[in-house]
Design a protein around this motif. Structure first.
Motif, PDB file in Angstrom:
ATOM      1  N   TRP A 123       0.834  -1.210   0.000  1.00 52.61           N
ATOM      2  CA  TRP A 123       0.000   0.000   0.000  1.00 52.61           C
ATOM      3  C   TRP A 123       0.867   1.258   0.000  1.00 52.61           C
ATOM      4  N   LYS A 124       1.999   1.215   0.686  1.00 53.09           N
ATOM      5  CA  LYS A 124       2.908   2.371   0.673  1.00 53.09           C
ATOM      6  C   LYS A 124       3.463   2.599  -0.737  1.00 53.09           C
ATOM      7  N   LYS A 125       3.771   1.502  -1.421  1.00 56.65           N
ATOM      8  CA  LYS A 125       4.254   1.625  -2.801  1.00 56.65           C
ATOM      9  C   LYS A 125       3.181   2.274  -3.667  1.00 56.65           C
ATOM     10  N   MET A 126       1.936   1.878  -3.439  1.00 58.32           N
ATOM     11  CA  MET A 126       0.829   2.449  -4.204  1.00 58.32           C
ATOM     12  C   MET A 126       0.709   3.949  -3.923  1.00 58.32           C
ATOM     13  N   ALA A 127       0.866   4.335  -2.669  1.00 60.24           N
ATOM     14  CA  ALA A 127       0.774   5.750  -2.294  1.00 60.24           C
ATOM     15  C   ALA A 127       1.928   6.545  -2.910  1.00 60.24           C
ATOM     16  N   THR A 128       3.059   5.923  -3.104  1.00 61.81           N
ATOM     17  CA  THR A 128       4.196   6.596  -3.747  1.00 61.81           C
ATOM     18  C   THR A 128       3.908   6.818  -5.231  1.00 61.81           C
ATOM     19  N   LEU A 129       3.323   5.803  -5.865  1.00 61.58           N
ATOM     20  CA  LEU A 129       3.002   5.923  -7.288  1.00 61.58           C
ATOM     21  C   LEU A 129       1.862   6.908  -7.542  1.00 61.58           C
ATOM     22  N   PRO A 167       0.199   9.476  -5.175  1.00 60.90           N
ATOM     23  CA  PRO A 167       0.081  10.110  -3.850  1.00 60.90           C
ATOM     24  C   PRO A 167      -1.262  10.777  -3.574  1.00 60.90           C
ATOM     25  N   ASP A 168      -2.041  11.059  -4.593  1.00 59.17           N
ATOM     26  CA  ASP A 168      -3.342  11.692  -4.359  1.00 59.17           C
ATOM     27  C   ASP A 168      -4.506  10.698  -4.420  1.00 59.17           C
ATOM     28  N   TRP A 169      -4.189   9.390  -4.450  1.00 58.97           N
ATOM     29  CA  TRP A 169      -5.242   8.374  -4.478  1.00 58.97           C
ATOM     30  C   TRP A 169      -5.585   7.994  -3.039  1.00 58.97           C
ATOM     31  N   ALA A 170      -6.672   8.517  -2.537  1.00 56.97           N
ATOM     32  CA  ALA A 170      -7.070   8.388  -1.128  1.00 56.97           C
ATOM     33  C   ALA A 170      -7.196   6.944  -0.633  1.00 56.97           C
ATOM     34  N   PRO A 171      -7.761   6.016  -1.412  1.00 55.09           N
ATOM     35  CA  PRO A 171      -7.925   4.652  -0.880  1.00 55.09           C
ATOM     36  C   PRO A 171      -6.639   3.988  -0.389  1.00 55.09           C
ATOM     37  N   SER A 172      -5.494   4.360  -0.936  1.00 52.67           N
ATOM     38  CA  SER A 172      -4.251   3.734  -0.455  1.00 52.67           C
ATOM     39  C   SER A 172      -3.983   4.115   1.001  1.00 52.67           C
ATOM     40  N   TYR A 173      -4.349   5.339   1.394  1.00 52.74           N
ATOM     41  CA  TYR A 173      -4.144   5.762   2.783  1.00 52.74           C
ATOM     42  C   TYR A 173      -5.155   5.099   3.717  1.00 52.74           C
ATOM     43  N   TYR A 174      -6.391   4.942   3.231  1.00 53.98           N
ATOM     44  CA  TYR A 174      -7.401   4.253   4.040  1.00 53.98           C
ATOM     45  C   TYR A 174      -6.962   2.808   4.269  1.00 53.98           C
TER      46      TYR A 174
END
Length: 186
Positions: free
Chosen positions: A88-94, A96-103
């Motif tokens: 999920w952290k990798k997804m947030a890096t790719l 960063p404005d995609w909210a579901p990765s933080y949820y």
């Protein structure tokens, strides 16, 4: 009398050594059992064909966000929280404005019983949800605000009140949020 004292001392020493050995042996067994369980979890996810296939797919295309989401979800299903979190952290890096990765990171942190990092991830999620995405994210936003309010109730009551009010805006029928709101009003 002196001979009995020496014999009793020897018996006490032997007993202490025996009990110490038993305790040491038990500690070693506990350590091995814990290591075995951790190894089994890692081996279970490593032998999971879906996870292995997704890992290979991502190796071939490291920016395949769909495969990354599927891998993170597969790790969660296998309860491999470390694998899920890293993915999920990798997804947030790719993205960063995609909210579901933080949820999703917050969910994983909660599953790991790491409430401080879960709170921070929920706060990132709240900040990342775009106005046009509010309707689709109401339930998740309600929970995220509830969780943050719950974590803040002892340290920052005013902030907790603001978060619980937002939670109830998104989900006015949430009984737990209503209870927390009443508690914060006291």
């Amino acid at each position: 009398m002196k001979k009995e004292s020496v014999i009793n001392t020897k018996k006490a020493l032997v007993a202490a050594l025996f009990l110490g050995a038993v305790s040491f042996g038990y500690a070693q067994t506990e350590s091995v059992a814990t290591e075995t369980a951790a190894t089994a979890q890692v081996q279970g996810t490593q032998q999971n064909p879906a996870i292995e296939a997704l890992k290979k797919q991502i190796e071939a295309n490291p920016n395949d966000t769909e495969a990354i989401v599927k891998l993170a979800t597969a790790y969660q299903d296998a309860k491999d929280w470390n694998g899920a979190l890293e993915t999920w952290k990798k997804m947030a890096t790719l993205l960063p404005d995609w909210a579901p990765s933080y949820y999703s990171q917050a969910y994983v942190y909660q599953s790991m019983k790491d409430d401080a990092n879960a709170k921070m991830a929920y706060e990132k999620y709240i900040a990342a949800v775009k106005p046009e995405e509010l309707e689709a994210n109401k339930k998740n936003l309600a929970y995220a605000h509830f969780f943050v309010a719950y974590q803040l109730q002892k340290t920052d009551k005013e902030q907790a009140k603001q978060h619980i009010a937002k939670s109830l805006t998104y989900d006015p029928m949430n009984a737990e949020a209503m209870k927390l709101s009443e508690f914060l009003k006291q």
